[in-house]
Design a protein around this motif. Structure first.
Motif, PDB file in Angstrom:
ATOM      1  N   SER A  40       0.817  -1.213   0.000  1.00 24.82           N
ATOM      2  CA  SER A  40       0.000   0.000   0.000  1.00 24.82           C
ATOM      3  C   SER A  40       0.853   1.267   0.000  1.00 24.82           C
ATOM      4  N   SER A  41       2.138   1.151   0.366  1.00 22.40           N
ATOM      5  CA  SER A  41       2.988   2.346   0.388  1.00 22.40           C
ATOM      6  C   SER A  41       3.721   2.575  -0.932  1.00 22.40           C
ATOM      7  N   LEU A  42       3.547   1.656  -1.894  1.00 25.80           N
ATOM      8  CA  LEU A  42       4.146   1.819  -3.224  1.00 25.80           C
ATOM      9  C   LEU A  42       3.037   2.030  -4.243  1.00 25.80           C
ATOM     10  N   ASN A  43       3.194   2.997  -5.134  1.00 26.23           N
ATOM     11  CA  ASN A  43       2.176   3.274  -6.156  1.00 26.23           C
ATOM     12  C   ASN A  43       2.112   2.115  -7.139  1.00 26.23           C
ATOM     13  N   PRO A  44       0.972   1.397  -7.200  1.00 24.96           N
ATOM     14  CA  PRO A  44       0.888   0.210  -8.066  1.00 24.96           C
ATOM     15  C   PRO A  44       0.978   0.531  -9.553  1.00 24.96           C
ATOM     16  N   MET A  45       0.785   1.826  -9.924  1.00 20.29           N
ATOM     17  CA  MET A  45       0.815   2.221 -11.339  1.00 20.29           C
ATOM     18  C   MET A  45       2.224   2.599 -11.808  1.00 20.29           C
ATOM     19  N   PHE A  46       3.167   2.710 -10.859  1.00 19.86           N
ATOM     20  CA  PHE A  46       4.538   3.118 -11.190  1.00 19.86           C
ATOM     21  C   PHE A  46       5.439   1.897 -11.296  1.00 19.86           C
ATOM     22  N   THR A  47       6.437   1.981 -12.188  1.00 20.56           N
ATOM     23  CA  THR A  47       7.482   0.957 -12.203  1.00 20.56           C
ATOM     24  C   THR A  47       8.363   1.150 -10.965  1.00 20.56           C
ATOM     25  N   ILE A  48       9.144   0.130 -10.648  1.00 19.02           N
ATOM     26  CA  ILE A  48      10.049   0.219  -9.504  1.00 19.02           C
ATOM     27  C   ILE A  48      11.037   1.365  -9.695  1.00 19.02           C
ATOM     28  N   GLU A  49      11.510   1.548 -10.930  1.00 12.10           N
ATOM     29  CA  GLU A  49      12.450   2.637 -11.209  1.00 12.10           C
ATOM     30  C   GLU A  49      11.819   3.992 -10.890  1.00 12.10           C
ATOM     31  N   ARG A  50      10.590   4.188 -11.309  1.00  7.71           N
ATOM     32  CA  ARG A  50       9.929   5.475 -11.078  1.00  7.71           C
ATOM     33  C   ARG A  50       9.657   5.698  -9.594  1.00  7.71           C
ATOM     34  N   ILE A  51       9.321   4.604  -8.870  1.00 11.16           N
ATOM     35  CA  ILE A  51       9.055   4.710  -7.431  1.00 11.16           C
ATOM     36  C   ILE A  51      10.302   5.192  -6.690  1.00 11.16           C
ATOM     37  N   ILE A  52      11.450   4.584  -7.016  1.00 10.65           N
ATOM     38  CA  ILE A  52      12.696   4.942  -6.327  1.00 10.65           C
ATOM     39  C   ILE A  52      13.207   6.311  -6.776  1.00 10.65           C
ATOM     40  N   GLU A  53      12.959   6.643  -8.053  1.00 12.30           N
ATOM     41  CA  GLU A  53      13.446   7.908  -8.610  1.00 12.30           C
ATOM     42  C   GLU A  53      12.608   9.101  -8.149  1.00 12.30           C
ATOM     43  N   GLU A  54      11.375   8.861  -7.754  1.00 14.83           N
ATOM     44  CA  GLU A  54      10.437   9.948  -7.472  1.00 14.83           C
ATOM     45  C   GLU A  54      10.968  10.986  -6.467  1.00 14.83           C
ATOM     46  N   GLY A  76       6.484  -9.891  -1.149  1.00 14.09           N
ATOM     47  CA  GLY A  76       6.413  -8.933  -0.046  1.00 14.09           C
ATOM     48  C   GLY A  76       7.785  -8.446   0.390  1.00 14.09           C
ATOM     49  N   GLY A  77       8.743  -9.372   0.465  1.00 15.33           N
ATOM     50  CA  GLY A  77      10.094  -9.001   0.861  1.00 15.33           C
ATOM     51  C   GLY A  77      10.773  -8.104  -0.153  1.00 15.33           C
ATOM     52  N   GLN A  78      10.549  -8.388  -1.444  1.00 15.72           N
ATOM     53  CA  GLN A  78      11.126  -7.547  -2.501  1.00 15.72           C
ATOM     54  C   GLN A  78      10.518  -6.151  -2.467  1.00 15.72           C
ATOM     55  N   ARG A  79       9.203  -6.067  -2.216  1.00 15.66           N
ATOM     56  CA  ARG A  79       8.547  -4.759  -2.141  1.00 15.66           C
ATOM     57  C   ARG A  79       9.105  -3.943  -0.972  1.00 15.66           C
ATOM     58  N   GLN A  80       9.374  -4.620   0.152  1.00 14.81           N
ATOM     59  CA  GLN A  80       9.911  -3.879   1.291  1.00 14.81           C
ATOM     60  C   GLN A  80      11.346  -3.408   1.015  1.00 14.81           C
ATOM     61  N   ARG A  81      12.103  -4.172   0.247  1.00 14.06           N
ATOM     62  CA  ARG A  81      13.444  -3.737  -0.157  1.00 14.06           C
ATOM     63  C   ARG A  81      13.351  -2.489  -1.047  1.00 14.06           C
ATOM     64  N   VAL A  82      12.343  -2.456  -1.915  1.00 19.51           N
ATOM     65  CA  VAL A  82      12.120  -1.272  -2.756  1.00 19.51           C
ATOM     66  C   VAL A  82      11.785  -0.068  -1.886  1.00 19.51           C
ATOM     67  N   ALA A  83      10.939  -0.279  -0.876  1.00 17.83           N
ATOM     68  CA  ALA A  83      10.573   0.818   0.035  1.00 17.83           C
ATOM     69  C   ALA A  83      11.809   1.348   0.767  1.00 17.83           C
ATOM     70  N   ILE A  84      12.708   0.451   1.137  1.00 18.16           N
ATOM     71  CA  ILE A  84      13.954   0.864   1.804  1.00 18.16           C
ATOM     72  C   ILE A  84      14.843   1.626   0.830  1.00 18.16           C
ATOM     73  N   ALA A  85      14.932   1.135  -0.429  1.00 18.69           N
ATOM     74  CA  ALA A  85      15.734   1.820  -1.453  1.00 18.69           C
ATOM     75  C   ALA A  85      15.217   3.235  -1.675  1.00 18.69           C
ATOM     76  N   ARG A  86      13.893   3.394  -1.727  1.00 25.03           N
ATOM     77  CA  ARG A  86      13.307   4.728  -1.908  1.00 25.03           C
ATOM     78  C   ARG A  86      13.653   5.636  -0.721  1.00 25.03           C
ATOM     79  N   ALA A  87      13.606   5.067   0.493  1.00 27.13           N
ATOM     80  CA  ALA A  87      13.938   5.856   1.682  1.00 27.13           C
ATOM     81  C   ALA A  87      15.407   6.294   1.671  1.00 27.13           C
ATOM     82  N   LEU A  88      16.272   5.480   1.052  1.00 27.71           N
ATOM     83  CA  LEU A  88      17.710   5.795   1.015  1.00 27.71           C
ATOM     84  C   LEU A  88      18.088   6.754  -0.104  1.00 27.71           C
TER      85      LEU A  88
END
Length: 554
Positions: A390-404, A444-456
């Motif tokens: 729920s904390s990642l935009n489902p319409m965005f690619t992983i690249e766009r989520i981290i780049e945002e 789920g684990g991969q999504r949480q890694r993406v959330a951490i990458a975005r935070a970093l």
């Protein structure tokens, strides 16, 4: 089974397949297990292991695209595989009860609790229209709901999580079934509520002589509550036997990994030598009471009140909390739901302004920053939330989520931002081709890694982790905790870690603050909290952890 008596339930050679867009997928491969009368058997495994699919096969509640293609399911010697829907309806409820995982999605939100219990009683002829109200109250009282007559007239949203789970247990046991399937019955609950619910379930099933098939990913809970444990991995039963034996002497490599990864208060704080990352963090200062130069975040007598509709008195969610986060350390705030821990953390994130008191970052009041200082603060303090989906935009690619965040703050050119995304993916141990995928394509684990990458992405100094592993299986949970430890070691990060799980807190924390009803009841080093808790509430929390007193293989 060593028991010479004929088992109540016997599953042998069970094979379950699902028809998908990509063809037929086998979810359960030749699974076999048995449960004696009055016994509790636990099936343990991570998401996708086939444990819930096995349980739903027993009660004939597989999704429309799923079917049993081989094997046998016998209840008191009576074959259920291939039974008609009419036959299965006589089995469900009366002979096999079900307590599903999520009470909010399994209770009708627009029907009163009493009405939903009454439906079960009437459907199985256990009450008449004349006496159904009395039977509903008796059923809710048996499940441990206080003031059952008044509670029966309320809706699910007016119940706490624990009360909703009690209502589901009441419905599941209303017909006094021979077997109860409890599918992760307490996974969303705090440890003290969890223990209360499980104790109530034990009491009721023993009084009724009901056998229990417990589905869980928590090995400690399984070993504490079940006589026998079945371990499933990728649709197969890889090991089964007495619970104590499985926990103390696991034989299969997968079971060994489950036991090793299971958080336990007996385990010590993860140390630098436990991590694979290179790099050195700044030396940790003396503790939460460290002097101001070493303190990166400080809560000074912070109070937060919320108005209540129809009441002159506001609700005090946080009550004069004072706490310091030394630079480069992890300070965890623990407590049950409603203790005020998340509200406290969100005041640091500026989601709420305190009613009184001060939140400081590097000595400055975060609610008195200039516009320029505020912009810098937002980049230096980042969140990682509980639910990575729920904390990642489902319409965005992983690249766009981290780049945002990089794009929002105008960091670098498009090419430089793309390079930074690749660096971040590498930092959280995800392959670079993950950048083109969407959140729905990740675990789920991969999504949480993406959330951490975005935070970093913005190179913060502080990360607020709000229940970051509570929605994950134990093996994935272990991976994420180690990743957070590696990143702290490498980048010198400071963490404010929010959790209700003391076993997880033990692994990640340098310092622990315990909250109850909005107040800070105890704060000390992690070692002190876990070896010499002073407050009775802290001792209660520790005693409530499933498997707390069990010996776990090292």
């Amino acid at each position: 089974m060593s028991d010479a008596k004929k088992p109540l339930l016997e599953v042998s050679g069970l094979k379950v397949e699902f028809t998908t867009q990509d063809g037929v997928v086998t979810a359960v491969h030749e699974a076999s297990l048995s449960i004696g009368a009055g016994e509790t058997l636990a099936i343990v495994g991570e998401s996708g292991s086939g444990k819930s699919t096995t349980a739903m096969s027993v009660i004939g509640l597989l999704p429309g695209n799923g079917r049993v293609t081989a094997g046998s399911i016998r209840l008191e010697g009576e074959e259920l595989v291939g039974a008609s829907e009419a036959k299965l309806r006589t089995v469900r409820g009366r002979r096999i009860g079900l307590v599903p995982q999520d009470p909010m999605s399994n209770l009708n939100p627009v029907a009163k609790i009493g009405t939903q219990v009454a439906e079960t009683l009437l459907a199985h002829g256990l009450a008449t229209r004349k006496d159904v109200d009395r039977k509903v109250v008796e059923t809710l009282e048996a499940a441990g709901l206080p003031d059952a007559e008044a509670r029966a007239k309320q809706y699910p949203h007016e119940f706490s999580g624990g009360m909703r789970q009690r209502a589901l247990i009441a419905i599941g046991l209303a017909c006094r079934p021979q077997l109860l399937i409890a599918d992760e019955p307490t996974s969303a609950l705090d440890v003290t509520v969890q223990r209360t619910i499980l104790d109530q379930l034990d009491t009721m099933t023993k009084e009724l002589g009901t056998s229990v098939l417990l589905i869980t990913h928590d090995l400690g809970l399984a070993a504490e509550r079940a006589k026998h444990v079945v371990v499933m991995h990728r649709g197969r039963v890889v090991e089964q036997g007495p619970a104590k034996q499985i926990l103390e002497d696991p034989q299969h490599p997968y079971t060994q990994s489950l036991v090793k990864a299971a958080p336990s208060v007996a385990m010590a704080r993860l140390r630098p030598e436990d991590f694979t990352a290179k790099g050195e963090a700044a030396d940790a200062p003396a503790g939460p009471g460290a002097q101001a130069p070493d303190t990166i975040v400080e809560f000074d007598a912070v109070t937060k009140e919320f108005p209540i509709r129809g009441s002159r008195e506001p609700f005090r969610a946080v009550d004069e909390v004072s706490l310091k986060v030394p630079r480069g350390t992890t300070v965890s705030i623990v407590g049950e739901s409603g203790s005020g821990k998340t509200t406290t953390a969100r005041m640091l994130l500026k989601a709420f302004a305190p009613t009184s008191g001060t939140v400081r970052f590097e000595g400055k009041d975060v609610f008195a920053l200039s516009r320029a200082e505020q912009r810098e603060f937002r980049q230096r303090v980042q969140p990682v939330f509980q639910d990575p989906y729920s904390s990642l935009n489902p319409m965005f690619t992983i690249e766009r989520i981290i780049e945002e965040p990089l794009s929002f703050y105008g960091k670098g050119s498009k090419t430089e931002r793309q390079q930074r995304v690749r660096e971040l993916l590498d930092q959280v141990a995800l392959p670079s081709d993950m950048a083109r995928r969407y959140p729905s394509e990740l675990s789920g684990g991969q999504r949480q890694r993406v959330a951490i990458a975005r935070a970093l992405a913005l190179k913060p100094d502080v990360i607020v982790c709000d229940e970051p592993v509570s929605a994950l299986d134990v093996l994935v949970q272990d991976q994420i905790l180690r990743l957070l430890g590696e990143l702290q070691q490498e980048l010198g990060l400071s963490y404010l870690f929010i959790s209700h799980d003391l076993a997880v807190v033990r692994l990640i924390s340098d310092y622990v603050a315990v909250m109850q009803d909005g107040r800070l009841v105890e704060a000390a080093t992690s070692e002190e909290i876990f070896t010499n808790p002073r407050d009775p509430y802290t001792r209660t929390l520790l005693a409530s952890i499933p498997g707390n007193e069990l010996k776990i293989a090292s």
